[in-house]
Design a protein around this motif. Sequence first.
Motif, short mmCIF file in Angstrom:
data_model
loop_
_atom_site.label_atom_id
_atom_site.label_comp_id
_atom_site.label_asym_id
_atom_site.label_seq_id
_atom_site.Cartn_x
_atom_site.Cartn_y
_atom_site.Cartn_z
N GLY A 1 1.08 -1.15 0.18
CA GLY A 1 -0.27 0.18 -0.26
C GLY A 1 1.07 1.47 0.09
N ARG A 2 0.22 2.44 0.14
CA ARG A 2 1.08 3.58 0.36
C ARG A 2 0.82 4.66 1.75
N PRO A 3 1.73 4.15 2.58
CA PRO A 3 1.24 4.89 4.11
C PRO A 3 0.87 6.00 4.22
N GLN A 4 1.95 6.74 3.16
CA GLN A 4 0.79 8.51 2.61
C GLN A 4 -0.50 8.79 2.59
N LEU A 5 -0.76 7.80 2.18
CA LEU A 5 -2.12 8.10 1.71
C LEU A 5 -3.24 8.05 3.23
N ALA A 6 -3.03 7.89 4.20
CA ALA A 6 -3.51 7.77 4.79
C ALA A 6 -4.86 8.99 5.50
N GLU A 7 -4.13 10.32 4.90
CA GLU A 7 -4.71 11.29 5.86
C GLU A 7 -5.81 11.72 4.01
N ILE A 8 -5.74 11.40 3.30
CA ILE A 8 -6.24 12.15 1.90
C ILE A 8 -7.78 11.02 2.01
N LEU B 1 -2.31 29.63 -6.13
CA LEU B 1 -1.22 28.25 -6.28
C LEU B 1 -1.31 27.23 -5.09
N VAL B 2 -0.44 26.13 -5.34
CA VAL B 2 -0.03 25.41 -3.98
C VAL B 2 0.73 25.04 -4.04
N PRO B 3 0.89 25.96 -2.54
CA PRO B 3 2.39 25.94 -1.77
C PRO B 3 3.48 24.35 -2.52
N ASN B 4 4.51 24.51 -1.90
CA ASN B 4 6.05 23.58 -2.27
C ASN B 4 5.84 23.34 -0.68
N THR B 5 5.16 22.76 -0.37
CA THR B 5 6.02 22.44 0.94
C THR B 5 4.93 20.95 1.22
N PRO B 6 6.45 20.10 2.25
CA PRO B 6 5.32 18.70 2.11
C PRO B 6 4.08 18.21 1.92
N ASP B 7 3.16 18.92 3.12
CA ASP B 7 1.93 18.53 2.61
C ASP B 7 0.99 19.10 1.89
N ALA B 8 1.47 19.87 1.38
CA ALA B 8 0.82 20.58 0.19
C ALA B 8 -0.18 19.94 -0.41
N LEU B 9 0.47 18.72 -1.29
CA LEU B 9 0.19 18.13 -1.93
C LEU B 9 -1.90 17.37 -1.43
N TYR B 10 -1.12 16.92 -0.49
CA TYR B 10 -2.12 15.79 0.45
C TYR B 10 -3.28 16.58 0.97
N ALA B 11 -2.96 18.03 1.37
CA ALA B 11 -4.11 18.48 0.65
C ALA B 11 -4.76 19.50 0.04
N ALA B 12 -4.20 19.73 -1.35
CA ALA B 12 -4.45 19.89 -2.64
C ALA B 12 -5.78 19.08 -2.15
N PHE B 13 -5.56 17.20 -2.73
CA PHE B 13 -6.24 16.24 -2.98
C PHE B 13 -7.41 16.46 -1.99
N ASN B 14 -7.00 17.18 -0.72
CA ASN B 14 -8.93 17.13 0.12
C ASN B 14 -9.60 18.34 -0.16
N GLU B 15 -8.87 18.72 -1.04
CA GLU B 15 -9.63 20.15 -1.47
C GLU B 15 -10.25 20.29 -2.75
#
Length: 604
Positions: free
Chosen positions: A381-388, A474-488
């Motif tokens: 699996g992809r453990p990073q995706l737990a918060e999506i 623009l989505v900021p270039n920070t570690p959690d920004a992409l997954y936060a953008a997924f949720n939005e």
Amino acid sequence: MSAATRARRPRIAQLGFGRDSTDLADLALVVLAVLGALLALLTRTWPIVVIGALPSLAADLLRVERDPRLRRLARRILLDRPQRSLVRTGAVVVGVAATPPVEPFADFAALLIAAMTIHVALTLYTSFALRRLAEERTELQWRNLDVGGRAEGPGPLPDPVQRVLPLDGLRLLGAVEGLVLAGLACTAAGVPTAPVALAVLSAVAAAVVTVAGARAWGDRGDAVRDTDAAVTDAVAALAPDVVFYFSSPASGTYALTVWAKVIDAMRRPTLVVLREAGHLEALTTLASPVVVAPTVATLEAVTPPSVRVVLYPTNVVRNNEMVRIPGPMHSFIGHGDSDKVGSFSPLNRMYDEIWVAGRAAIDRYAAVDEGIDLSVLRAVGRPQLAEIRRAVPPTEEDQRLVVLYAPTWEGFFDEADYSSVARMGEGIVRGVLESGAVLRFKPHPLTGHRLASARKAREAIEDRLRRAGEGSGLVPNTPDALYAAFNEADVLITDISSVITDFLASRKPYLVTNPRDVPDADFRALFPSAGAAELLGTDLANLPAALADAAGTDARRAAREALAEYLLGAEAHPLEAFLDEVDRFVERADARVRTSQVPGGVQL
């Protein structure tokens, strides 16, 4: 200390007390001081030259670190800190001496002697410090690890002046130079006594600083620091079972940051080993112990016998230096799962195991038949995706569609170029905005790294979105920004990349670009991750209808559900599943050690 380490630390800038900033900005400020002297000569007005020298002196006192490429250029023209001091002081001397009224020679002589004393003091102080730095045994850097009571280090070289004063030796010498400039101003203004007094005070202060440096860093001075042994002991005391090993070019730090939360969630003692110190700056949110081991010798020193498994987010040449260490088992875990050629490289044959997201990745390896033993592949699996968050029905019928455009970059070579930015990016942005949707843009951090056309298109898109307003941007270039953008987001537009796999954890609609206009059937056969997507050709003719379907009927919903399970597995708790797999991997490593033993305890 090795020659390689000394080569990495050639400047006083590496000392915490003296970050020398020999770059083009300093060159420009010194030129300003010289121009001030020339202008003073032409106008016969001495204050101009003093004012012209002050910015350069202020820059040295502040010591702002600048681009190392510019710093190397300044060093090549011999304009380091002592030389800057000499040039600007000399400019003031010339400017003041050549403008009326003519002042007593004794004042100038005293101030010139003081200026030369300061120059010698700067040169000696810097030399003493660099000599001591070269003798130190501090190749290892660390963070979040208790080493002699310090959680981060090795820290700056202790400055002898700062032991008794609130400022360091180099800054004090800069302040002393300011006294000389004040003395020259007093000379030009005709103030009696003050120039000689300031000259004497400056020379004495410079001599005291030099003596302090010599006593602390000379042959009979303070003991040479040896933090490497303490770091090795601290790692041994930590007794890590798991090592996250990371090496990459400076631009690749993101490949580790995507694992930061997973690393901090590890159940077993875990150590992050970096091979390049430049990655530390971007790991500010990581709470787990980190050690930078730049050489093979230091790498071996921070790999104690307790290490059972090593996990690799990148596939680079320097991984070989860790794989060669006997004892642990090694697994390539990557930093994303996609249909890109890099996701099923034959180089992965060197690892004991290869961890992938789901069944789709195993099928990729089987399809290319590059000699990978399929039994070493494990779907974790992809453990990073737990918060999506999973898709939920909209609460309002007139709610505006939020579209995330997250393209990949153009790769290191044409075969790995899946990016839509250069060919289609501006058209996608225009089409989404004209549809009335809100657009968020999150390009890959390296977009435009190889191709100028991609860089120009990215800049044009970013410029347009800065002016767009109404929620787009623009989505900021920070570690959690992409997954936060997924949720939005309500829908994703992307290229062939791991973004597809990650976004499918949300089960929301997605559109995939086809920048080479490959026939749809062939494209889906080549890239199974696009199987449940609407494909966008370069003409973008179907973009309006695709957005409308995503906001309404969503005809591909069932196909997405099936594809998400194929890519990611059916596990509902990806982080827990990954941590469980780490536990099992450690057990497999222990079992291998037991089975490799023969009577008498000799390990084969």
